[in-house]
Design a protein around this motif. Sequence first.
Motif, mmCIF file in Angstrom:
data_model
loop_
_atom_site.group_PDB
_atom_site.id
_atom_site.type_symbol
_atom_site.label_atom_id
_atom_site.label_comp_id
_atom_site.label_asym_id
_atom_site.label_seq_id
_atom_site.Cartn_x
_atom_site.Cartn_y
_atom_site.Cartn_z
ATOM 1 N N ALA A 166 34.312 7.708 54.388
ATOM 2 C CA ALA A 166 34.479 6.833 53.228
ATOM 3 C C ALA A 166 34.247 7.676 51.985
ATOM 4 C CB ALA A 166 33.502 5.668 53.289
ATOM 5 N N ILE A 167 35.325 8.056 51.312
ATOM 6 C CA ILE A 167 35.274 8.990 50.195
ATOM 7 C C ILE A 167 35.388 8.225 48.879
ATOM 8 C CG2 ILE A 167 36.365 11.010 49.146
ATOM 9 C CD1 ILE A 167 37.467 11.680 51.953
ATOM 10 N N SER A 168 34.494 8.522 47.959
ATOM 11 C CA SER A 168 34.432 7.784 46.694
ATOM 12 C C SER A 168 35.399 8.341 45.659
ATOM 13 C CB SER A 168 33.013 7.821 46.125
ATOM 14 O OG SER A 168 32.113 7.129 46.973
ATOM 15 N N PHE A 169 36.145 7.440 45.035
ATOM 16 C CA PHE A 169 37.003 7.770 43.895
ATOM 17 C C PHE A 169 36.783 6.717 42.822
ATOM 18 C CE2 PHE A 169 39.224 10.543 46.780
ATOM 19 C CZ PHE A 169 39.807 11.507 45.972
ATOM 20 N N ASP A 170 36.728 7.154 41.578
ATOM 21 C CA ASP A 170 36.506 6.236 40.466
ATOM 22 C C ASP A 170 37.758 6.017 39.639
ATOM 23 O OD1 ASP A 170 33.585 6.003 40.913
ATOM 24 O OD2 ASP A 170 33.655 8.136 40.461
ATOM 25 N N ALA A 171 38.736 6.872 39.816
ATOM 26 C CA ALA A 171 40.021 6.738 39.129
ATOM 27 C C ALA A 171 40.980 7.740 39.749
ATOM 28 C CB ALA A 171 39.888 7.008 37.623
ATOM 29 N N ALA A 172 42.280 7.451 39.616
ATOM 30 C CA ALA A 172 43.280 8.429 40.036
ATOM 31 C C ALA A 172 43.506 9.447 38.926
ATOM 32 C CB ALA A 172 44.596 7.720 40.372
ATOM 33 N N ASP A 173 42.798 9.241 37.829
ATOM 34 C CA ASP A 173 42.828 10.142 36.684
ATOM 35 C C ASP A 173 41.684 11.146 36.810
ATOM 36 O OD1 ASP A 173 41.749 10.869 33.868
ATOM 37 O OD2 ASP A 173 43.772 10.113 33.446
ATOM 38 N N ARG A 174 42.015 12.429 36.831
ATOM 39 C CA ARG A 174 41.032 13.490 37.058
ATOM 40 C C ARG A 174 39.899 13.439 36.031
ATOM 41 N NH1 ARG A 174 44.382 16.795 37.712
ATOM 42 N NH2 ARG A 174 44.197 17.477 39.882
ATOM 43 N N ALA A 175 40.228 13.232 34.759
ATOM 44 C CA ALA A 175 39.220 13.259 33.698
ATOM 45 C C ALA A 175 38.246 12.098 33.825
ATOM 46 C CB ALA A 175 39.900 13.237 32.326
ATOM 47 N N VAL A 176 38.753 10.912 34.148
ATOM 48 C CA VAL A 176 37.888 9.734 34.273
ATOM 49 C C VAL A 176 36.969 9.886 35.479
ATOM 50 C CG1 VAL A 176 37.819 7.233 34.647
ATOM 51 C CG2 VAL A 176 39.545 8.224 33.122
ATOM 52 N N HIS A 177 37.524 10.302 36.611
ATOM 53 C CA HIS A 177 36.711 10.493 37.814
ATOM 54 C C HIS A 177 35.607 11.511 37.564
ATOM 55 C CE1 HIS A 177 35.880 10.803 42.185
ATOM 56 N NE2 HIS A 177 35.676 12.087 41.918
ATOM 57 N N MET A 179 34.298 12.388 34.776
ATOM 58 C CA MET A 179 33.328 11.860 33.813
ATOM 59 C C MET A 179 32.304 10.982 34.513
ATOM 60 S SD MET A 179 32.436 8.804 32.111
ATOM 61 C CE MET A 179 33.911 7.786 32.094
ATOM 62 N N VAL A 180 32.767 10.081 35.388
ATOM 63 C CA VAL A 180 31.855 9.197 36.114
ATOM 64 C C VAL A 180 30.975 10.003 37.058
ATOM 65 C CG1 VAL A 180 31.717 7.289 37.764
ATOM 66 C CG2 VAL A 180 33.400 7.205 35.915
ATOM 67 N N ARG A 181 31.545 11.030 37.671
ATOM 68 C CA ARG A 181 30.806 11.851 38.630
ATOM 69 C C ARG A 181 29.904 12.884 37.947
ATOM 70 N NH1 ARG A 181 30.694 9.567 43.668
ATOM 71 N NH2 ARG A 181 31.932 7.762 43.086
ATOM 72 N N ASN A 182 30.109 13.061 36.657
ATOM 73 C CA ASN A 182 29.260 13.962 35.877
ATOM 74 C C ASN A 182 29.415 15.418 36.305
ATOM 75 O OD1 ASN A 182 27.747 13.332 33.608
ATOM 76 N ND2 ASN A 182 26.251 12.146 34.761
ATOM 77 N N LYS A 183 30.594 15.759 36.845
ATOM 78 C CA LYS A 183 30.796 17.157 37.258
ATOM 79 C C LYS A 183 32.279 17.490 37.263
ATOM 80 C CE LYS A 183 29.514 20.583 40.744
ATOM 81 N NZ LYS A 183 28.789 20.834 42.014
ATOM 82 N N PRO A 184 32.714 18.434 36.432
ATOM 83 C CA PRO A 184 34.111 18.872 36.455
ATOM 84 C C PRO A 184 34.479 19.439 37.826
ATOM 85 C CG PRO A 184 32.987 19.688 34.499
ATOM 86 C CD PRO A 184 31.922 19.126 35.403
ATOM 87 N N GLY A 185 35.690 19.144 38.240
ATOM 88 C CA GLY A 185 36.175 19.667 39.513
ATOM 89 C C GLY A 185 35.924 18.771 40.705
ATOM 90 N N SER A 186 35.128 17.703 40.543
ATOM 91 C CA SER A 186 34.805 16.848 41.686
ATOM 92 C C SER A 186 36.036 16.085 42.183
ATOM 93 C CB SER A 186 33.677 15.875 41.331
ATOM 94 O OG SER A 186 33.975 15.133 40.172
ATOM 95 N N PHE A 187 36.958 15.784 41.288
ATOM 96 C CA PHE A 187 38.184 15.089 41.697
ATOM 97 C C PHE A 187 39.006 15.946 42.654
ATOM 98 C CE2 PHE A 187 42.684 13.992 41.115
ATOM 99 C CZ PHE A 187 42.670 12.608 41.310
ATOM 100 N N ASP A 188 39.202 17.207 42.295
ATOM 101 C CA ASP A 188 40.008 18.100 43.142
ATOM 102 C C ASP A 188 39.340 18.332 44.493
ATOM 103 O OD1 ASP A 188 42.044 18.426 41.268
ATOM 104 O OD2 ASP A 188 40.971 20.035 40.250
ATOM 105 N N LEU A 189 38.019 18.406 44.514
ATOM 106 C CA LEU A 189 37.317 18.581 45.784
ATOM 107 C C LEU A 189 37.451 17.328 46.659
ATOM 108 C CD1 LEU A 189 34.092 20.398 44.548
ATOM 109 C CD2 LEU A 189 35.973 21.381 45.885
#
Length: 409
Positions: A166-177, A179-189
């Motif tokens: 179960a993988i968490s995503f906050d948006a399909a938008d890299r910048a928004v995700h 921002m919520v995750r508080n770490k650049p690059g977390s979307f791509d990972l």
Amino acid sequence: MKNHKVKAFYNPPSLLFKQLGSTLLMGYLNRWKNFPGWLVKHGFSSMPVANGARGMGCIGYPGHPVWEVTGECNLRCIHCHATSGKASADELTTDEGKKLIDQLAGESEFRTLIYTGGEPLVRPDIFELLRHSQKAGLANIIATNGTLIDEAMAFKLKDHGVVCNAISFDAADRAVHDMVRNKPGSFDLALRAIEATKKAGILLQINTTAMEYNMPHLPDLIDFADSSGAGIMLMYQLVAVGRGEKIEKATLKKSANKYLSELIAEKQQIAKTIIEPVAGPQYWPYLLEKGGITGGWPLKLAGKVFHGCAAGRGFVYVKANGDVWPCPFVEVSGGNVRDKSFHDIYTNATLFKDLQRREEKLKGLCGECQYKTVCGGCRGRAHAYSGDYLAEDPRCFIREREKVGLIYS
């Protein structure tokens, strides 16, 4: 380790009929066009994930335990209910964790074990624990931010009995995700984790927390989850607990709660994945009202497969230090597994007795509502705003109090 005989997903067969019945009813009420395709593609792989389910409800289905194995995390998400960061000194040890696993495996209604955190994959002994629960007969599920799952990790998880990531995503938008995750690059990972999960043959689930920060992005995020090949998508609502207290203003109001139910129902019509709400049990009476089911035997029949809030009645949340909560959003302990057995806490604590008999115990509008079986209001939200886990849900859009009395919105 004790020899536990965790029941198979088809034992008793009535569970399969309830699982199928809940999916059919949800599909019928939403006019779900892709239900046959979902059944062919994900139906069989979903059975271990939903093993023991008595239908649909909050956090997917009633009848499963979640263990927050650590408070340690490699991210600092702005909405984290666990205020994750560093591991606490009082977290259950490896031996204590194995003892807990054995006790959970001994509960006849539990067939799965969800590992969460924090980030469960940063716990040093996580694979030893996964192997233990695998040998105990439990199907393992990992709730993760996905940043640590590459192809090698995914196959290792598969080998240790993990049936769902179960993988968490906050948006399909890299910048928004990010921002919520508080770490650049977390979307791509997390994208890497999706591909690794599918390659390893593990069922993909996408978890999302709806809040004011990402509301405009939710339609695209649902489409993203659908196109990613997810078998399940859980749409959480932000509850003002943990780190979420600092962004209470971002929680959904009644109108946004209603919009979210409408959005899920609209998207479900054409989606290839099951989309289910968390901390939004009003979705189930919303569907029933939309289908003209508001009372009598049809509502009673729906209550056999729709269960709304599952806190403390099938769903249970074990904190990293062994405290047993009804759910991650009801921050009340029924006891600690270091002091009492899990069975004793789950069976005898007043907290769990109250929630397991909620139809008799609920207060305010929730106590008066004919949908208290299929909904019951979010107990976490009730507790966060009133301090009473049996109070009415302050963000319910199905029933509202007006100056003239009680009416249906």
